[in-house]
Design an enzyme around this catalytic site. Sequence first.
Site, PDB file in Angstrom:
ATOM      1  N   CYS A  55       0.843  -1.193   0.000  1.00 45.68           N
ATOM      2  CA  CYS A  55       0.000   0.000   0.000  1.00 45.68           C
ATOM      3  C   CYS A  55       0.885   1.252   0.000  1.00 45.68           C
ATOM      4  O   CYS A  55       1.615   1.485  -0.952  1.00 45.68           O
ATOM      5  CB  CYS A  55      -0.995  -0.043   1.159  1.00 45.68           C
ATOM      6  SG  CYS A  55      -2.387   1.100   0.942  1.00 45.68           S
ATOM      7  N   HIS A  90      -3.692  -5.001  -0.534  1.00 44.60           N
ATOM      8  CA  HIS A  90      -3.251  -5.599   0.728  1.00 44.60           C
ATOM      9  C   HIS A  90      -3.209  -7.119   0.569  1.00 44.60           C
ATOM     10  O   HIS A  90      -4.264  -7.768   0.577  1.00 44.60           O
ATOM     11  CB  HIS A  90      -4.212  -5.225   1.858  1.00 44.60           C
ATOM     12  CG  HIS A  90      -4.110  -3.806   2.286  1.00 44.60           C
ATOM     13  ND1 HIS A  90      -3.304  -3.405   3.326  1.00 44.60           N
ATOM     14  CD2 HIS A  90      -4.695  -2.679   1.801  1.00 44.60           C
ATOM     15  CE1 HIS A  90      -3.404  -2.098   3.476  1.00 44.60           C
ATOM     16  NE2 HIS A  90      -4.238  -1.627   2.560  1.00 44.60           N
ATOM     17  N   GLU A  95      -2.414  -9.341   2.709  1.00 49.57           N
ATOM     18  CA  GLU A  95      -2.915 -10.010   3.911  1.00 49.57           C
ATOM     19  C   GLU A  95      -4.438 -10.042   3.963  1.00 49.57           C
ATOM     20  O   GLU A  95      -5.019 -10.797   4.743  1.00 49.57           O
ATOM     21  CB  GLU A  95      -2.349  -9.332   5.163  1.00 49.57           C
ATOM     22  CG  GLU A  95      -2.962  -8.006   5.547  1.00 49.57           C
ATOM     23  CD  GLU A  95      -2.432  -6.812   4.764  1.00 49.57           C
ATOM     24  OE1 GLU A  95      -2.767  -5.671   5.138  1.00 49.57           O
ATOM     25  OE2 GLU A  95      -1.681  -7.014   3.778  1.00 49.57           O
TER      26      GLU A  95
END
Length: 212
Positions: free
Chosen positions: A87, A192, A194
Site C-alpha cells: 500500500c 493488501h 494479507e
Amino acid sequence: MLTVLVDYDSGNLHSAEKAFQRMATETGAGQVLVSDRPEDVARADRIVLPGDGAFPACRRALGSYGGLSEAIEEAVTRRARPFLGICIGMQMMATRGLEHEETPGFGWIAGEVVRIAPSDPHLKVPHMGWNDLTVDHPHPVLTGIETGDHAYFVHSYHFQVAHDAERLAHADYGADITAIVGRDTMVGTQFHPEKSQKTGLRLIANFLTWKP
C-alpha cells in the site's frame, strides 16, 4: 531466516503479521518479526514495509524513527535484501508522491504517486474493495497468480511508473491502476495481500521463498 515487518505507527499490522507468520510456517521461511528498530532491519534477510493513510504522513512517520529509513535504504539498495512494500509502503518506492503536497519517496522505481482519475464518473474514489488483477510481466513473486485473480484494494492514489517493464500487474478502475511494481530485489503491491485471501497468501509465500 528473518523477515522484518517494519512498524512505524502507520497502520495496524496484526493481520499482516498473522498472514506472514502463517506462510513462513508453511514454507519453512523462518521467523517473522514486527519491529521499529533499525538494528533489526539491518540483520533482516527480508524486509516488508506496510503503510496505511496519506503518503506525506507515512513518509514523515517513517522519518521520525531515528535511523529506520536509513537502515531500510542500506539493506535494500546496498545489500540487496528482498523488499516488499504494501500500500503506502509500495508508493514510497516512487520518485515522489503528490498527495496533498509534493513528498519525496525512496526513488527506487521511477514514477510518481497521483490521484486516481476514473473515466467513469460513477466510479467512486477511494477505490475500495475487490478487483481483478491483470498480469503485465512475469515475475517469481507472481508464480501461481494469473490474470483474473482477485485482490483487495483501499486507496485514492496510485503509482504511475515511468517504465512499463517495472509495472508487473494492474487493475482496471476506469483507468489502469498499478497493482504491483518490481525491480531487482524489490517488489510492491498497492493492494493488501494479507486481506486478499488466496491470491495474497500465494504472493506472500512467493516473496518469503524468493531468491533474487
